[in-house]
Enzyme design. Structure first.
Site, mmCIF file in Angstrom:
data_model
loop_
_atom_site.group_PDB
_atom_site.id
_atom_site.type_symbol
_atom_site.label_atom_id
_atom_site.label_comp_id
_atom_site.label_asym_id
_atom_site.label_seq_id
_atom_site.Cartn_x
_atom_site.Cartn_y
_atom_site.Cartn_z
ATOM 1 C CB CYS A 42 45.331 45.414 35.019
ATOM 2 S SG CYS A 42 45.114 47.062 35.318
ATOM 3 N NE ARG A 65 42.985 43.462 27.351
ATOM 4 C CZ ARG A 65 42.901 44.365 28.146
ATOM 5 N NH1 ARG A 65 42.218 44.794 29.149
ATOM 6 N NH2 ARG A 65 43.928 45.452 27.612
#
Length: 280
Positions: free
Chosen positions: A238, A182
């Site tokens: 995040c 990611r």
């Protein structure tokens, strides 16, 4: 041994509960692909534990423009915490069953609101059962608590935070707690844009844990953060401010007062004018 007042071992929690000592235990089961852990809680939880919904009670979805999990207000945290039986002067232990994400979010929100002595169960529910702790089924309705929250705005609460504007001009080290694929932009299962904030370094929250979900040894964690150049000011993000709380908790355990960017990537990438980087 309890680590820096942030974490508690299953053996320590067991001694507390077996001894009848006052403690509030909160079950914060949450996963990215299974956000509602209530059914799992009902099937079996630490005795006396109260279920806490990360999406409904540790998040304020009425807030717009601040990512997928905007922070709740202090007054809503106080009202919820009293229903959970949280009391002034009584320790609170939070646990989950997935990579310390739910419990770290609860630790961060409660601590930022001004509630003291909140501990994360190292290793989560698996550590509890491995230590011989029994489970009970069904719901728990505790006596109402009396905890008092001292910060209404958690974005300016008892723990440091960063806004998107502050991140854009941040002079410290920015850590991205998402998985490497990611971070690099190779895979993005949730947000509309892949990649990371330019200049950030990847520090996956799962990499601070061992295979059994407990914290890695202190020396390993020191090397992990040293390898990423951790020194001075540090900010962590995040996808939506949840798993970044794991890294913030571990850094705080090591004496580093890292700032959380609550909006995280879900807020950052919502504005096409903000720079996006890809690659490792």
């Amino acid at each position: 041994m309890t680590r820096a007042g942030i974490f508690i071992t299953a053996a320590e929690l067991k001694r507390l509960l077996d001894g009848g000592g006052p403690v509030a235990v909160l079950d914060v089961r949450w996963q990215l692909n299974e956000p509602d852990g209530h059914d799992a809680y009902r099937r079996g939880h630490v005795p006396g534990a109260v279920y806490v919904s990360l999406d409904d009670e540790l998040t304020d979805h009425s807030v717009t423009g601040r990512g997928r999990h905007p922070l709740p207000t202090g007054s809503s945290v106080q009202a919820a915490a009293r229903l959970w039986g949280v009391r002034d002067g009584v320790p609170t232990v939070v646990y989950d069953d997935w990579n310390r994400a739910g419990s770290a979010r609860a630790w961060w929100v409660l601590t930022a609101a001004g509630i003291s002595d909140v501990r994360i169960l190292d290793g989560g529910l698996a550590a509890w059962t491995a230590a011989g702790g029994r489970l009970e089924a069904g719901e728990v309705t505790p006596e109402p608590g009396d905890v008092v929250v001292t910060h209404e705005d958690l974005y300016h609460g008892a723990l440091p935070t960063l806004t998107a504007e502050e991140v854009a001009g941040y002079g410290g080290l920015l850590l991205d707690a998402r998985a490497p694929r990611r971070f690099s932009g190779e895979d993005e299962p949730v947000d509309p844009v892949a990649g990371h904030i330019a200049g950030a370094r990847n520090a996956p929250s799962t990499d601070v844990l061992t295979a059994d979900g407990t914290l890695r040894p202190a020396d390993d964690l020191t090397r992990f953060f040293d390898d990423r150049g951790v020194a001075g000011d540090v900010g962590v993000y995040c996808g939506s401010g949840v798993t970044a709380s794991v890294v913030v908790a571990v850094l705080r355990d090591k004496g580093i007062d890292a700032a959380l960017y609550p909006g995280s990537w879900s807020e950052w990438c919502s504005d096409p004018s903000r720079p996006v980087a890809t690659g490792s």
